[in-house]
Design a protein around this motif. Sequence first.
Motif, PDB file in Angstrom:
ATOM      1  N   ALA A  42       0.830  -1.212   0.000  1.00 13.22           N
ATOM      2  CA  ALA A  42       0.000   0.000   0.000  1.00 13.22           C
ATOM      3  C   ALA A  42       0.861   1.258   0.000  1.00 13.22           C
ATOM      4  O   ALA A  42       1.971   1.272   0.532  1.00 13.22           O
ATOM      5  CB  ALA A  42      -0.900   0.015   1.231  1.00 13.22           C
ATOM      6  N   LEU A  43       0.337   2.299  -0.595  1.00 10.81           N
ATOM      7  CA  LEU A  43       0.906   3.632  -0.472  1.00 10.81           C
ATOM      8  C   LEU A  43       0.246   4.259   0.745  1.00 10.81           C
ATOM      9  O   LEU A  43      -0.973   4.450   0.763  1.00 10.81           O
ATOM     10  CB  LEU A  43       0.619   4.468  -1.719  1.00 10.81           C
ATOM     11  N   GLY A  67       4.254  14.059   0.876  1.00 15.54           N
ATOM     12  CA  GLY A  67       5.078  12.890   1.171  1.00 15.54           C
ATOM     13  C   GLY A  67       4.784  11.715   0.259  1.00 15.54           C
ATOM     14  O   GLY A  67       5.675  10.946  -0.091  1.00 15.54           O
ATOM     15  N   GLY A  68       3.539  11.581  -0.149  1.00 16.27           N
ATOM     16  CA  GLY A  68       3.155  10.470  -1.005  1.00 16.27           C
ATOM     17  C   GLY A  68       3.610  10.608  -2.435  1.00 16.27           C
ATOM     18  O   GLY A  68       3.880   9.614  -3.102  1.00 16.27           O
ATOM     19  N   VAL A  69       3.724  11.832  -2.920  1.00 19.19           N
ATOM     20  CA  VAL A  69       4.105  12.029  -4.319  1.00 19.19           C
ATOM     21  C   VAL A  69       5.579  12.391  -4.481  1.00 19.19           C
ATOM     22  O   VAL A  69       6.080  12.435  -5.600  1.00 19.19           O
ATOM     23  CB  VAL A  69       3.223  13.096  -5.011  1.00 19.19           C
ATOM     24  N   LEU A  72       7.649  10.041  -6.670  1.00 21.83           N
ATOM     25  CA  LEU A  72       7.117   9.670  -7.976  1.00 21.83           C
ATOM     26  C   LEU A  72       7.737  10.517  -9.077  1.00 21.83           C
ATOM     27  O   LEU A  72       8.001  11.696  -8.882  1.00 21.83           O
ATOM     28  CB  LEU A  72       5.598   9.858  -8.007  1.00 21.83           C
ATOM     29  N   ASP A  73       7.951   9.900 -10.239  1.00 24.54           N
ATOM     30  CA  ASP A  73       8.386  10.718 -11.370  1.00 24.54           C
ATOM     31  C   ASP A  73       7.140  11.278 -12.060  1.00 24.54           C
ATOM     32  O   ASP A  73       6.008  10.926 -11.722  1.00 24.54           O
ATOM     33  CB  ASP A  73       9.278   9.939 -12.333  1.00 24.54           C
ATOM     34  N   ALA A  79      -0.144   9.453 -14.285  1.00 25.04           N
ATOM     35  CA  ALA A  79      -0.979   8.241 -14.333  1.00 25.04           C
ATOM     36  C   ALA A  79      -1.904   8.177 -13.130  1.00 25.04           C
ATOM     37  O   ALA A  79      -3.079   7.797 -13.262  1.00 25.04           O
ATOM     38  CB  ALA A  79      -0.088   7.001 -14.390  1.00 25.04           C
ATOM     39  N   MET A  80      -1.424   8.564 -11.951  1.00 22.73           N
ATOM     40  CA  MET A  80      -2.261   8.543 -10.758  1.00 22.73           C
ATOM     41  C   MET A  80      -3.337   9.608 -10.816  1.00 22.73           C
ATOM     42  O   MET A  80      -4.469   9.379 -10.388  1.00 22.73           O
ATOM     43  CB  MET A  80      -1.414   8.743  -9.498  1.00 22.73           C
TER      44      MET A  80
END
Length: 83
Positions: A42-43, A67-69, A72-73, A79-80
């Motif tokens: 899980a994220l 913090g969650g992103v 990410l590139d 995409a999310m």
Amino acid sequence: LLDRWADARAGGAGPVLVTGEAGIGKSALVEALAAHARRDGALVLTGWCREAERSLYLQPLLEAVRGGVAGLDGDELRAMAGE
């Protein structure tokens, strides 16, 4: 909490409220569940409201999303986010 996590993995949703006196271990309990969820792939987004600090409106939510992103590139983030 593990039962609620299993429900969430099966597509269910719903809040969980963890309450108790200061120092009783609420944060440690929630952090243990977050670690368990991460091991399941899980994220996990986290943000905190601390009584001794005065935070801005929605600051804990902003911190959680940031913090969650952060790792990410651009392609993953697009995409999310979707169209």
